[in-house]
Design a protein around this motif. Sequence first.
Motif, PDB file in Angstrom:
ATOM      1  N   UNK A  74      -2.542  -4.579  -1.260  1.00 54.97           N
ATOM      2  CA  UNK A  74      -3.611  -4.758  -2.236  1.00 54.97           C
ATOM      3  C   UNK A  74      -3.009  -5.378  -3.493  1.00 54.97           C
ATOM      4  N   UNK A  75      -3.706  -5.320  -4.585  1.00 57.89           N
ATOM      5  CA  UNK A  75      -3.174  -5.854  -5.837  1.00 57.89           C
ATOM      6  C   UNK A  75      -2.451  -4.766  -6.626  1.00 57.89           C
ATOM      7  N   UNK A  76      -1.724  -5.166  -7.643  1.00 62.01           N
ATOM      8  CA  UNK A  76      -1.057  -4.252  -8.582  1.00 62.01           C
ATOM      9  C   UNK A  76      -0.138  -3.239  -7.912  1.00 62.01           C
ATOM     10  N   UNK A  77       0.736  -3.684  -6.997  1.00 65.14           N
ATOM     11  CA  UNK A  77       1.767  -2.825  -6.439  1.00 65.14           C
ATOM     12  C   UNK A  77       1.173  -1.693  -5.593  1.00 65.14           C
ATOM     13  N   UNK A  78       0.038  -1.953  -4.912  1.00 62.79           N
ATOM     14  CA  UNK A  78      -0.599  -0.926  -4.091  1.00 62.79           C
ATOM     15  C   UNK A  78      -0.778  -1.431  -2.662  1.00 62.79           C
ATOM     16  N   UNK A  79      -0.797  -0.477  -1.726  1.00 62.55           N
ATOM     17  CA  UNK A  79      -0.967  -0.797  -0.313  1.00 62.55           C
ATOM     18  C   UNK A  79      -1.923   0.206   0.314  1.00 62.55           C
ATOM     19  N   UNK A  80      -2.814  -0.272   1.173  1.00 62.28           N
ATOM     20  CA  UNK A  80      -3.696   0.603   1.939  1.00 62.28           C
ATOM     21  C   UNK A  80      -3.001   0.850   3.261  1.00 62.28           C
ATOM     22  N   UNK A  81      -2.785   2.125   3.607  1.00 65.96           N
ATOM     23  CA  UNK A  81      -1.990   2.485   4.772  1.00 65.96           C
ATOM     24  C   UNK A  81      -2.846   3.286   5.756  1.00 65.96           C
ATOM     25  N   UNK A  82      -2.821   2.886   7.013  1.00 65.95           N
ATOM     26  CA  UNK A  82      -3.558   3.572   8.069  1.00 65.95           C
ATOM     27  C   UNK A  82      -2.573   4.201   9.046  1.00 65.95           C
ATOM     28  N   UNK A  83      -2.746   5.465   9.380  1.00 65.30           N
ATOM     29  CA  UNK A  83      -1.927   6.117  10.395  1.00 65.30           C
ATOM     30  C   UNK A  83      -0.947   7.141   9.878  1.00 65.30           C
TER      31      UNK A  83
END
Length: 70
Positions: A23-32
């Motif tokens: 994502x933006x601004x040093x973020x990540x969407x994580x699944x699992x």
Amino acid sequence: MGLSTEYRLKQNNSNITIDVIPLDNNRNRVFGLHKHFDIDEYIVSDERLEAIKRTFRLERADQTSIFDYM
């Protein structure tokens, strides 16, 4: 519409995979994470993602052939 930047992380000695969408601004969407490691985090920072990768020995799993996908 742009290309997806989603990628997959795989644990070395198992079939466990984690999907990551930057994502933006040093973020990540994580699944699992919750399913496999009982971690109740869905949006993590880059630093936290690196710590999780080190802890659970996750490496980037890029698809190289049609058989990897199946």
